[in-house]
Each structure stands twice: as structure tokens, then as C-alpha cells.
Scaffold this motif. Structure first.
Motif, short mmCIF file in Angstrom:
data_model
loop_
_atom_site.label_atom_id
_atom_site.label_comp_id
_atom_site.label_asym_id
_atom_site.label_seq_id
_atom_site.Cartn_x
_atom_site.Cartn_y
_atom_site.Cartn_z
N LYS A 93 0.82 -1.21 0.00
CA LYS A 93 0.00 0.00 0.00
C LYS A 93 0.86 1.26 0.00
N SER A 94 0.43 2.24 -0.79
CA SER A 94 0.97 3.59 -0.77
C SER A 94 2.50 3.65 -0.85
N PRO A 95 3.09 3.10 -1.91
CA PRO A 95 4.54 3.29 -2.07
C PRO A 95 4.81 4.77 -2.34
N ARG A 96 5.81 5.33 -1.68
CA ARG A 96 6.06 6.76 -1.81
C ARG A 96 7.56 7.04 -1.88
N THR A 97 7.94 7.96 -2.76
CA THR A 97 9.30 8.49 -2.78
C THR A 97 9.21 10.00 -2.94
N GLY A 112 15.16 -15.21 -11.83
CA GLY A 112 14.73 -16.30 -10.97
C GLY A 112 13.28 -16.68 -11.21
N LYS A 113 12.69 -17.28 -10.17
CA LYS A 113 11.28 -17.69 -10.21
C LYS A 113 10.53 -16.88 -9.15
N LEU A 114 9.59 -16.07 -9.60
CA LEU A 114 8.82 -15.21 -8.70
C LEU A 114 7.36 -15.60 -8.76
N ILE A 115 6.78 -15.85 -7.60
CA ILE A 115 5.34 -16.15 -7.49
C ILE A 115 4.71 -15.10 -6.57
N ILE A 116 3.70 -14.42 -7.09
CA ILE A 116 2.96 -13.41 -6.32
C ILE A 116 1.54 -13.93 -6.20
N ASP A 117 1.14 -14.34 -5.00
CA ASP A 117 -0.11 -15.07 -4.81
C ASP A 117 -0.99 -14.38 -3.77
N LYS A 118 -2.21 -14.07 -4.17
CA LYS A 118 -3.22 -13.51 -3.27
C LYS A 118 -2.75 -12.22 -2.58
N CYS A 119 -1.98 -11.43 -3.28
CA CYS A 119 -1.55 -10.14 -2.74
C CYS A 119 -2.47 -9.02 -3.22
N THR A 120 -2.48 -7.92 -2.48
CA THR A 120 -3.27 -6.75 -2.84
C THR A 120 -2.32 -5.56 -2.98
N PHE A 121 -2.53 -4.80 -4.06
CA PHE A 121 -1.71 -3.62 -4.33
C PHE A 121 -2.63 -2.41 -4.37
N GLU A 122 -2.39 -1.46 -3.47
CA GLU A 122 -3.28 -0.31 -3.34
C GLU A 122 -2.52 1.01 -3.42
N GLU A 123 -3.19 2.02 -3.97
CA GLU A 123 -2.71 3.40 -4.01
C GLU A 123 -1.27 3.53 -4.52
N PRO A 124 -0.97 2.96 -5.69
CA PRO A 124 0.39 3.14 -6.21
C PRO A 124 0.66 4.61 -6.53
#
Length: 251
Positions: A93-97, A112-124
Motif C-alpha cells: 500500500k501507498s509506495p512513496r518516494t 529467478g522464479k517469482l510467485i505473487i499469490d493472493k496479494c493486494t496492491f493499493e494506491e500506487p
């Protein structure tokens, strides 16, 4: 519980009974410590919400999972180029720079091997996920939710302290620049990169400033698999070698 067995220690099971240990982390210091201690195959459980003041790099072959809805915010979680990592159930949530280019999850020259499972991404701010991958990389994004809000003083990536030149350049898009994010997801691969995206939901794609809120390039059609992804509009989805955006349905 984190394992504490030293290499010289042993029991009836040998000196490797603590393989695939689990390390809890509820703060930046605990998260950093867990990454230092973890061995290949171990799990790090985020037991509390963590705001990153600096980017943290995952340089081990580990699983990182949320317990009880733990949130990662602030600076980026970066994946080491040659590491196999699974992310489960994390709320990003809310990544900020300071330069208004906050990214939640980043990998550069990934192999490599990346698995992103059941994650939520908010307010980029700039993007939720930004990955450049090499030919042998494997990326799976499944059952995740991406939410871009409408106009908000806190969510937009537009700086309020722009130069006159920048203001002139952005004037035509100023209404969008203040509406949530630059983009949602950008993956640049190579011929041979494997990308699987299934069961994901994208909300608020029209709130992005970039011409393509979702942009995937450099990956051959044979190495792409898109199924049962739901979007609120297809207009600014760009997938090289998949011009019909097959596998993305408007809800």
C-alpha cells in the motif's frame, strides 16, 4: 518460530532439523534480521504492518507471507536478480518516494522464479509492480487485486512543486496526473521469459496517467498465459504478442 540451531549442533535427526524454518517480523528491524538469518526454503511471516523507510532487497530463496492482513508500505520491496521468491497474501500500500516515483514491488535484470499469490496492491504512486526480466525468468501473478483510487491529494504521483516547464508539459494531463498513479504494472521480459497471470482483478485503470496502465513487452506469445483476469476497462492495457488482450475480461 525462528530456528536457532548452530551448524555444529545435532540431534537424532541430524544437524539440519531446522530446515524450512519460519521467522516472524513485525517491524523493519525484524524483517531485515529475518532476511539475514533465513536460509533457502525458509518462510518469513509478516505479523505486523511495516513501513519501509528505505528499499529492502530480498536476496534469499524464501517465502514471505502476511499473517492477519499485514501491510507493506513506503519504499519498494526489491527482489534479488537470481532469487526464487514467493509472496503470499501481502497488502502492498501507498509506495512513496520524494521524487513521486514510488513502486511497491521491483525487480531489475530478474533471472529467478517469482510467485505473487493472493496479494493486494493499493494506491500506487508510480506503479505497483515494475519488473525487467531475463530470458530464463519465470513470473507468476495469481489471485491478486490491484486498486488505483480516483483523485486524491495523498495518492497521486504528481508533485505540487513543479517547475514552470514541467507544469507546461503536464498541463494537458494535469487532471489525470492527480488521479492515483502513473501505471499499475509494467513487465519487460525477453524471448524465453515465462509469464503467467491468472485470476487477478484490476480496479481503476482509467485513473492512471500513463498511456498504458498495464504494459507487458518483450515476451513471446508462447511464453504468456493469461486466464480469468478481470479489469474495469481494457483500453490502456498493452500486451505485446497478445493484441486482443485475451485472458482479460471487463467486469
Amino acid at each position: 518460530r525462528g530456528a536457532t540451531q548452530a551448524p555444529e549442533e545435532s540431534d537424532s535427526n541430524g544437524n539440519d532439523y531446522d530446515r524450512k524454518a519460519t521467522y516472524p517480523a513485525a517491524s523493519v528491524s525484524e524483517f531485515t534480521s529475518a532476511l539475514e538469518k533465513a536460509k533457502s526454503g525458509d518462510t518469513i511471516e509478516l505479523t505486523g504492518s511495516i513501513s519501509l523507510n528505505e528499499p529492502i532487497t530480498v536476496n534469499k530463496n524464501v517465502t514471505i507471507k502476511s499473517v492477519g492482513g499485514a501491510v507493506l508500505s513506503g519504499k519498494a520491496l526489491e527482489i534479488g536478480s537470481n532469487n526464487n521468491v514467493t509472496l503470499q497474501g501481502i497488502i502492498f500500500k501507498s509506495p512513496r518516494t520524494a521524487e513521486n516515483k514510488g513502486i511497491s514491488l521491483k525487480a531489475t535484470g530478474y533471472n529467478g522464479k517469482l510467485i505473487i499469490d493472493k496479494c493486494t496492491f493499493e494506491e500506487p504512486q508510480w506503479s505497483s509492480i515494475d519488473i525487467t526480466a531475463k530470458a530464463s525468468a519465470s513470473i507468476t501473478i495469481k489471485n491478486c487485486t490491484f486498486n488505483v483510487p480516483e483523485a486524491s491529494a495523498s495518492a497521486g504521483h504528481k508533485s505540487e512543486c513543479e517547475s514552470a516547464t514541467a507544469k507546461a508539459q503536464n498541463s494537458a494531463a494535469s487532471s489525470k496526473l492527480a488521479r492515483g498513479a502513473h501505471s499499475v504494472l509494467c513487465i519487460t521480459g525477453a524471448d524465453g521469459t515465462s509469464l503467467v497471470m491468472t485470476g487477478n482483478t484490476f480496479n481503476g485503470l482509467a485513473n492512471c496517467d500513463a498511456s498504458n496502465a498495464v504494459e507487458i513487452s518483450g515476451i513471446s506469445g508462447a511464453e504468456q498465459e493469461f486466464q480469468k483476469n478481470t479489469v474495469d476497462q481494457k483500453k490502456n492495457i498493452s500486451i505485446q504478442n497478445n493484441s486482443s488482450r485475451k485472458g482479460f475480461a471487463v467486469k
